[in-house]
Design an enzyme around this catalytic site. Structure first.
Site, mmCIF file in Angstrom:
data_model
loop_
_atom_site.group_PDB
_atom_site.id
_atom_site.type_symbol
_atom_site.label_atom_id
_atom_site.label_comp_id
_atom_site.label_asym_id
_atom_site.label_seq_id
_atom_site.Cartn_x
_atom_site.Cartn_y
_atom_site.Cartn_z
ATOM 1 N N GLY A 117 -44.951 1.114 31.741
ATOM 2 C CA GLY A 117 -45.463 1.261 33.097
ATOM 3 C C GLY A 117 -46.538 0.268 33.485
ATOM 4 O O GLY A 117 -47.308 0.506 34.422
ATOM 5 N N ASN A 126 -46.126 -2.547 34.964
ATOM 6 C CA ASN A 126 -45.860 -2.986 36.340
ATOM 7 C C ASN A 126 -46.250 -1.914 37.354
ATOM 8 O O ASN A 126 -46.813 -2.232 38.401
ATOM 9 C CB ASN A 126 -44.376 -3.348 36.512
ATOM 10 C CG ASN A 126 -44.076 -4.768 36.083
ATOM 11 O OD1 ASN A 126 -44.414 -5.729 36.782
ATOM 12 N ND2 ASN A 126 -43.485 -4.914 34.914
ATOM 13 N N HIS A 186 -36.010 -7.305 37.654
ATOM 14 C CA HIS A 186 -35.246 -7.618 36.444
ATOM 15 C C HIS A 186 -35.926 -8.803 35.756
ATOM 16 O O HIS A 186 -36.238 -9.801 36.419
ATOM 17 C CB HIS A 186 -33.805 -7.958 36.813
ATOM 18 C CG HIS A 186 -32.946 -8.132 35.600
ATOM 19 N ND1 HIS A 186 -32.495 -7.065 34.861
ATOM 20 C CD2 HIS A 186 -32.496 -9.240 34.968
ATOM 21 C CE1 HIS A 186 -31.801 -7.511 33.840
ATOM 22 N NE2 HIS A 186 -31.777 -8.829 33.870
HETATM 23 C C1 GRF Z 1 -40.385 -5.319 32.770
HETATM 24 O O1 GRF Z 1 -40.254 -6.545 32.102
HETATM 25 C C2 GRF Z 1 -39.317 -5.157 33.785
HETATM 26 O O2 GRF Z 1 -38.902 -6.324 34.372
HETATM 27 C C3 GRF Z 1 -38.188 -4.589 32.982
HETATM 28 O O3 GRF Z 1 -38.790 -3.730 32.048
HETATM 29 C C4 GRF Z 1 -40.128 -4.166 31.805
HETATM 30 C C5 GRF Z 1 -41.017 -2.986 32.056
HETATM 31 O O4 GRF Z 1 -42.331 -3.230 31.635
HETATM 32 N N1 GRF Z 1 -37.188 -4.022 33.821
HETATM 33 P P1 GRF Z 1 -43.487 -2.219 32.058
HETATM 34 O O5 GRF Z 1 -42.992 -0.813 31.722
HETATM 35 O O6 GRF Z 1 -43.751 -2.389 33.503
HETATM 36 O O7 GRF Z 1 -44.659 -2.579 31.214
#
Ligand code: GRF
Length: 188
Positions: free
Chosen positions: A13, A15, A105
């Protein structure tokens, strides 16, 4: 009125946290809840820290979609962000939120997309194929994996010394910088 955005995340999480922090003092968006298909995903800890309610729904429930839809309607959710969310979004949700679900992605679609292409699998495949660049793709979500219209792509250069881990770091850096900007671009 602020746009109410639900974030779906299956893992760490980072992001989700980055987006919520980025828009902390804005007057356009609010993030009333985080949903996850994993009860022990680290995103729940981040949600606690951010004082945002987070909820777990089973994989079966996500796949069916109807219970989630009712839940989102209760919170009057306008839009959905998938931030490291690993399940396919069911048709019932895609239809209920036309052009209002986006995904990030960690590669340059249409390359390295589709079923099984998530997380480290993507960066390993990019490395194995000897690509000289990777990057991020922010796109609208439709009924198929990694297939909706592209909103934004940003590239980073790769070299022979890169490993799947270093590619992941470069890509994460781009995600933190550009995912919030893509959200602003389409919904602000
Ligand atoms: C990110 O690299 C996103 O692009 C991919 O999964 C990862 C998630 O990372 N779909 P986080 O959970 O946000 O740390």
């Amino acid at each position: 009125m602020k746009r109410k955005i639900a974030i779906f995340a299956s893992g760490s999480g980072s992001n989700a946290e980055n987006i919520i922090s980025y828009f902390e003092k804005n007057d356009k968006f609010e993030f009333p809840l985080i949903l996850s298909n994993k009860p022990d995903a680290y995103v729940h800890q981040r949600a606690k820290k951010l004082q945002i309610p987070s909820f777990y729904f089973s994989k079966e429930s996500f796949i069916d979609g109807n219970e989630i839809l009712d839940f989102l309607n209760t919170y009057k959710i306008d839009s959905i962000i998938l931030a490291g969310f690993l399940l396919k979004v069911p048709e019932v949700l895609v239809q209920a939120f036309p052009n209002n679900i986006i995904n990030i992605h960690p590669a340059l679609l249409p390359k390295f997309g589709g079923k099984g292409m998530y997380g480290d699998n993507v960066h390993k495949a990019v490395k194995a194929s000897g690509e000289t660049e990777s990057g991020i793709t922010v796109h609208y979500v439709n009924e198929h994996y990694d297939d909706g219209n592209i909103i934004l792509q940003v590239k980073c250069a790769l070299n022979d010394l890169d490993t799947p881990e270093s590619i992941a770091d470069k890509v994460h850096g781009l995600e933190y910088e550009f995912f919030p900007k893509a959200i602003e671009q389409i919904w602000a």
